[in-house]
Write a protein that holds these residues in place. Structure first.
Motif, short mmCIF file in Angstrom:
data_model
loop_
_atom_site.label_atom_id
_atom_site.label_comp_id
_atom_site.label_asym_id
_atom_site.label_seq_id
_atom_site.Cartn_x
_atom_site.Cartn_y
_atom_site.Cartn_z
N PHE A 150 0.83 -1.20 0.00
CA PHE A 150 0.00 0.00 0.00
C PHE A 150 0.87 1.25 0.00
CE2 PHE A 150 -2.10 3.51 2.14
CZ PHE A 150 -3.28 3.61 1.41
N ALA A 151 1.93 1.25 0.79
CA ALA A 151 2.81 2.43 0.86
C ALA A 151 3.39 2.76 -0.51
CB ALA A 151 3.93 2.18 1.86
N GLU A 152 3.80 1.74 -1.23
CA GLU A 152 4.35 1.96 -2.57
C GLU A 152 3.27 2.48 -3.52
OE1 GLU A 152 6.38 -0.62 -6.21
OE2 GLU A 152 5.98 -1.57 -4.27
N HIS A 153 2.07 1.88 -3.43
CA HIS A 153 0.96 2.26 -4.30
C HIS A 153 0.51 3.70 -4.03
CE1 HIS A 153 -3.05 2.14 -6.14
NE2 HIS A 153 -3.54 2.52 -4.97
N ALA A 154 0.39 4.06 -2.75
CA ALA A 154 -0.20 5.35 -2.38
C ALA A 154 0.77 6.51 -2.53
CB ALA A 154 -0.71 5.29 -0.94
N LEU B 226 -2.65 16.14 14.63
CA LEU B 226 -2.86 14.73 14.93
C LEU B 226 -3.29 14.03 13.64
CD1 LEU B 226 -3.12 12.35 16.92
CD2 LEU B 226 -5.48 13.09 17.35
N ASP B 227 -2.46 13.11 13.17
CA ASP B 227 -2.72 12.35 11.94
C ASP B 227 -3.31 11.01 12.34
OD1 ASP B 227 -2.76 11.21 9.45
OD2 ASP B 227 -0.61 11.39 9.07
N VAL B 228 -4.63 10.91 12.26
CA VAL B 228 -5.36 9.71 12.69
C VAL B 228 -5.40 8.71 11.54
CG1 VAL B 228 -7.57 8.85 13.55
CG2 VAL B 228 -6.76 11.12 14.23
N ALA B 229 -5.10 7.45 11.84
CA ALA B 229 -4.97 6.43 10.79
C ALA B 229 -3.92 6.89 9.79
CB ALA B 229 -6.31 6.15 10.12
N CYS B 230 -2.72 7.13 10.30
CA CYS B 230 -1.65 7.78 9.54
C CYS B 230 -1.12 6.93 8.40
CB CYS B 230 -0.52 8.19 10.47
SG CYS B 230 0.27 6.80 11.33
N GLY B 231 -1.42 5.64 8.39
CA GLY B 231 -0.91 4.79 7.33
C GLY B 231 0.61 4.81 7.30
N PRO B 232 1.21 4.81 6.09
CA PRO B 232 2.68 4.77 6.00
C PRO B 232 3.35 6.13 6.11
CG PRO B 232 1.74 4.61 3.82
CD PRO B 232 0.57 4.64 4.77
N GLY B 233 2.61 7.16 6.55
CA GLY B 233 3.23 8.45 6.84
C GLY B 233 3.30 9.41 5.66
N LEU B 234 2.52 9.17 4.63
CA LEU B 234 2.59 10.02 3.43
C LEU B 234 2.03 11.42 3.68
CD1 LEU B 234 1.62 7.23 0.94
CD2 LEU B 234 3.86 8.32 1.09
N ARG C 36 7.35 5.86 11.06
CA ARG C 36 8.54 6.25 11.81
C ARG C 36 9.77 6.31 10.91
NH1 ARG C 36 7.03 2.27 16.85
NH2 ARG C 36 5.75 3.76 18.03
N GLN C 37 9.85 5.39 9.97
CA GLN C 37 10.97 5.39 9.03
C GLN C 37 10.89 6.58 8.08
OE1 GLN C 37 10.77 1.56 7.08
NE2 GLN C 37 11.22 0.42 8.96
N ARG C 38 9.69 6.89 7.62
CA ARG C 38 9.51 7.95 6.63
C ARG C 38 9.62 9.34 7.25
NH1 ARG C 38 7.35 7.88 1.67
NH2 ARG C 38 6.62 5.74 1.96
N PRO D 194 11.01 10.72 10.59
CA PRO D 194 11.68 10.62 11.89
C PRO D 194 11.29 11.75 12.85
CG PRO D 194 13.24 10.27 10.11
CD PRO D 194 11.98 10.76 9.48
N ALA D 195 10.87 12.90 12.31
CA ALA D 195 10.52 14.02 13.18
C ALA D 195 9.16 13.86 13.83
CB ALA D 195 10.54 15.32 12.37
N GLY D 196 8.34 12.92 13.35
CA GLY D 196 7.01 12.73 13.92
C GLY D 196 7.01 11.80 15.12
N GLU D 197 5.88 11.80 15.82
CA GLU D 197 5.67 10.86 16.93
C GLU D 197 4.53 9.94 16.52
OE1 GLU D 197 5.01 12.78 20.71
OE2 GLU D 197 5.99 14.61 19.97
N PHE D 198 4.79 8.63 16.49
CA PHE D 198 3.79 7.69 16.01
C PHE D 198 3.61 6.55 17.01
CE2 PHE D 198 5.83 9.67 12.37
CZ PHE D 198 4.74 10.14 11.65
N ARG D 199 2.37 6.09 17.12
CA ARG D 199 2.10 4.97 18.00
C ARG D 199 0.97 4.11 17.45
NH1 ARG D 199 0.45 6.05 23.80
NH2 ARG D 199 2.04 7.67 23.77
#
Length: 236
Positions: A18-22, A49-57, A83-85, A87-92
């Motif tokens: 999905f990350a590649e596709h989106a 606040l990024d809700v349902a952030c997916g792969p961080g796009l 987190r990989q995409r 690094p400055a964000g906070e994700f959980r």
């Protein structure tokens, strides 16, 4: 027996694909993301606040525009990719069936909830939590599958919320709620929001080469997504 989508993190099974596709796909990169970012408005210096952030796009672009981003997703792999995409964000990892008890009241300036409300069973409770953590002068931007497009694909009673399963073009099997537009607006109202703007976006002209047939159809038919900007109701 009451139908539920349940708590299975469906996108975890195809998160990398999905990350590649989106990243550069017509529907995500040139249709939904521009509409949502436009409705959010200027984000520099704001906490989003990024809700349902997916792969961080979305988060990647928000940070590029100067925002401070907190993200959550039900899929552990999606959170790892974010987190990989970014690094400055906070994700959980977080299930929207549970309260956002790790966020204080009125602690974020903006909330983005893109293309995920269909997977939540108790949407009013989730939206109330988003209302709680949002500052009084903030805004929620929510996008969802266009209900007319859902009805054209599945038929039946447009006004009756129900769960369907689809297999998307890459073989991804998803289970989600079909809801009329009225239901989404009423749920926002019940959660303490006022609808400020509603957009039925069109894809970016420069993306026509990605899928000319789909691009042309999105320009003339309501078969894709819609996006709403809602603000906290000061009377409630």
């Amino acid at each position: 027996m009451v139908e539920v989508v349940g708590s299975d993190p469906q996108y975890d099974r195809f998160a990398d694909e999905f990350a590649e596709h989106a990243r550069d796909g017509l529907y995500n990169a040139h249709y939904d993301r521009p509409a949502c970012l436009d409705l959010l408005g200027p984000v520099a210096g704001r906490r989003v606040l990024d809700v349902a952030c997916g792969p961080g796009l979305y988060a990647e672009e928000l940070v590029r525009r100067g925002a401070s981003v907190i993200g959550l997703d039900h899929s552990p792999r999606m959170v790892e990719l974010s987190r990989q995409r970014v690094p400055a964000g906070e994700f959980r990892v977080h299930d929207l069936a549970d309260p956002l008890d790790w966020l204080p009241d009125a602690s974020v300036d903006l909330v983005l909830f893109a293309l995920a409300v269909e997977y939540v069973d108790d949407r009013v409770a989730a939206l109330r939590e988003l209302r709680r953590v949002l500052r009084p002068d903030g805004a929620l931007v929510l996008s969802r599958l266009h209900p007319t497009g859902d009805w054209l694909r599945h038929g039946g009673n447009y006004f009756e919320p129900r769960i369907v399963e689809e297999v998307w073009s890459r073989g991804w099997r998803v289970r989600f709620w079909l809801m009329p537009l009225e239901r989404t607006c009423e749920e926002l109202h019940e959660a303490g929001f006022l609808v400020e703007r509603l957009r039925e976006p069109r894809p970016a002209a420069e993306a026509a080469h990605l899928d000319p047939t789909a691009h042309a159809r999105l320009l003339r038919e309501p078969v894709g997504f819609l996006a709403i900007r809602a603000v906290p109701d000061p009377r409630r």
